[in-house]
Design an enzyme around this catalytic site. Sequence first.
Site, short mmCIF file in Angstrom:
data_model
loop_
_atom_site.label_atom_id
_atom_site.label_comp_id
_atom_site.label_asym_id
_atom_site.label_seq_id
_atom_site.Cartn_x
_atom_site.Cartn_y
_atom_site.Cartn_z
N GLY A 94 0.33 -1.01 0.17
CA GLY A 94 0.22 -0.31 0.12
C GLY A 94 1.27 1.48 0.19
N ASP A 128 0.89 -8.68 2.13
CA ASP A 128 -0.40 -7.86 1.39
C ASP A 128 -1.58 -8.81 0.11
OD1 ASP A 128 -1.53 -5.67 -0.08
OD2 ASP A 128 -0.28 -4.63 0.81
N THR A 137 -6.32 -3.41 -1.86
CA THR A 137 -6.23 -1.45 -2.66
C THR A 137 -4.80 -1.50 -2.91
OG1 THR A 137 -6.38 -0.82 -0.62
CG2 THR A 137 -7.87 -1.17 -0.71
N LEU A 178 -0.13 -2.49 9.22
CA LEU A 178 -1.05 -1.75 8.17
C LEU A 178 -2.71 -1.83 7.25
CD1 LEU A 178 2.35 -0.21 8.98
CD2 LEU A 178 1.69 0.87 6.96
N TYR A 198 -15.27 0.97 8.82
CA TYR A 198 -13.79 1.74 8.42
C TYR A 198 -13.98 1.60 10.38
CZ TYR A 198 -9.23 3.55 7.65
OH TYR A 198 -8.30 4.10 7.89
N HIS A 224 -2.41 5.60 -4.67
CA HIS A 224 -3.41 4.84 -6.31
C HIS A 224 -3.99 6.29 -6.60
CE1 HIS A 224 -5.14 2.82 -9.28
NE2 HIS A 224 -4.66 2.35 -8.48
P1 NAD Z 1 -3.56 1.65 1.27
O1 NAD Z 1 -4.97 0.90 0.28
O2 NAD Z 1 -2.38 2.17 -0.18
O3 NAD Z 1 -2.89 0.46 1.94
C1 NAD Z 1 -3.60 -1.02 2.47
C2 NAD Z 1 -2.84 -2.30 2.64
O4 NAD Z 1 -3.14 -3.36 2.94
C3 NAD Z 1 -2.79 -2.74 0.71
O5 NAD Z 1 -2.15 -2.31 0.55
C4 NAD Z 1 -4.14 -3.75 0.82
O6 NAD Z 1 -3.75 -4.17 -0.42
C5 NAD Z 1 -3.37 -3.67 2.40
N1 NAD Z 1 -4.82 -5.28 2.84
C6 NAD Z 1 -6.08 -4.99 2.93
N2 NAD Z 1 -6.55 -5.63 3.77
C7 NAD Z 1 -5.48 -6.61 3.60
C8 NAD Z 1 -5.05 -8.09 3.69
N3 NAD Z 1 -7.45 -8.65 4.79
N4 NAD Z 1 -4.77 -8.36 4.03
C9 NAD Z 1 -3.42 -8.40 3.91
N5 NAD Z 1 -3.14 -6.66 3.11
C10 NAD Z 1 -4.66 -6.69 3.37
O7 NAD Z 1 -3.52 2.55 2.88
P2 NAD Z 1 -2.63 2.96 3.31
O8 NAD Z 1 -2.86 4.82 3.33
O9 NAD Z 1 -1.42 3.16 3.49
O10 NAD Z 1 -3.17 3.77 4.97
C11 NAD Z 1 -2.35 2.22 5.71
C12 NAD Z 1 -3.10 2.30 6.44
O11 NAD Z 1 -2.39 3.71 6.99
C13 NAD Z 1 -4.21 1.28 6.75
O12 NAD Z 1 -4.24 0.97 7.96
C14 NAD Z 1 -5.60 2.99 6.85
O13 NAD Z 1 -6.72 2.26 8.08
C15 NAD Z 1 -4.16 3.55 8.07
N6 NAD Z 1 -4.06 5.30 7.50
C16 NAD Z 1 -4.10 6.04 6.67
C17 NAD Z 1 -4.12 6.66 6.56
C18 NAD Z 1 -3.32 7.46 4.99
O14 NAD Z 1 -3.74 8.99 5.42
N7 NAD Z 1 -3.06 7.19 4.14
C19 NAD Z 1 -4.98 7.87 7.80
C20 NAD Z 1 -4.88 7.18 8.85
C21 NAD Z 1 -4.80 5.81 8.51
#
Ligand code: NAD
Length: 331
Positions: A12, A33, A37, A74, A146, A182
């Site tokens: 991610g 992963d 997503t 994550l 969520y 993305h």
């Molecule tokens: P993202 O969607 O780019 O990354 C999340 C990753 O988790 C993806 O690669 C997806 O394929 C993987 N994933 C989802 N379900 C899965 C599963 N069951 N098994 C294995 N892999 C799985 O999102 P991001 O922005 O990189 O977010 C990463 C983390 O940070 C998340 O937990 C999100 O809730 C948290 N977060 C992000 C933000 C932000 O602004 N980017 C803000 C608050 C919290």
Amino acid sequence: MTKSALVTGAAGFLGSHLTDRLLGDGCLVLGVDNLSTGDRGNLAHLRNDSRFRFEERDICAGFDPGPVDLVFNLASPASPPEYLRLGIETLRVGSLGVENALQIAAKYGAGFFHASTSECYGDPLEHPQAETYWGNVNPVGPRSVYDEAKRFAEAMVMAYYRSRGVDTRMARIFNTYGPRLHPGDGRVISNFIMQALRGEPLTIYGDGRQTRSFCYVDDLIEGIVRLSRSEEHSPVNLGNPDECTILECANAVLEVTGCASQLSYVELPVDDPARRRPDITKARALLGWEPRVTLREGLKKSLDYFRTRMAESAGPGGQGNRGARSQGAGY
Ligand code: NAD
Ligand code: UDP
């Protein structure tokens, strides 16, 4: 001594940057992963790095990676259109998935870091949001898949800390952006930049007066690493306290891209929080951390990545926006 780390959600946006940082700090990294997503392309530059290994797997199914020193959890859809598309999967990864990751940390005595979110505060009645605020969350609204998964996950992390002695940390992460977001996942910064580069109108949901506070990815990763090395077990806000309206954000994107797109107003999604700004007093005091990159600087640093992705999506077989990854609110 060389440390080994498990990163869930490694393909991610944030997981891939954290993986780079851990490798840069000398760790061995196993990234897992399920690519729901995420994007393998985010890890393509590590293909020949012998200190990194990738496994495609769903963390909701129990697994044993062998001994590890650190677990960074994550994995979870994070963009509103994506967690609405994957509602049940989001609830499962925030419950079963988090517990599986905690069990790995318990088994190997590993340090555990969990990526929580400002969404735990819901549509906040206190402003700015400090960690002491319990939030204002609709438990049955569309975003509940969520928000409640993330709130449950926090409770699970604290239970493993209190009852099983797992050495846990967690960050409540506020809106973060940068390269590897993305281009089609529907979050505001990726939508606005892609729309501007294509010369399309920028889609403002509602009247655009709702606020967010945007943190550049490098600042956030530094905060995560510092928190993971601290002794703090209760949640710590990590985000940029520089708050702006969505209209101001749109204008910053137009200024930085030099594009002259119009604005188009569409319906505000249900339960879209009216304002959001982290109180980072705790992170400042505990970690000596605060963001350094302004919104305009961060947008400039992100432009090359989005330009490249746009060129790819325009080419043969390109996939600018995947499936439900939309440019309109549509949720
Ligand atoms: P993202 O969607 O780019 O990354 C999340 C990753 O988790 C993806 O690669 C997806 O394929 C993987 N994933 C989802 N379900 C899965 C599963 N069951 N098994 C294995 N892999 C799985 O999102 P991001 O922005 O990189 O977010 C990463 C983390 O940070 C998340 O937990 C999100 O809730 C948290 N977060 C992000 C933000 C932000 O602004 N980017 C803000 C608050 C919290
Ligand atoms: N938003 C917008 N236009 C878009 C995408 C999002 O106006 O094309 C708004 C959205 O309604 C929200 C804010 O921008 O108020 C941030 O949305 P995002 O999906 O990035 O993250 P959220 O903070 O809602 O999880």
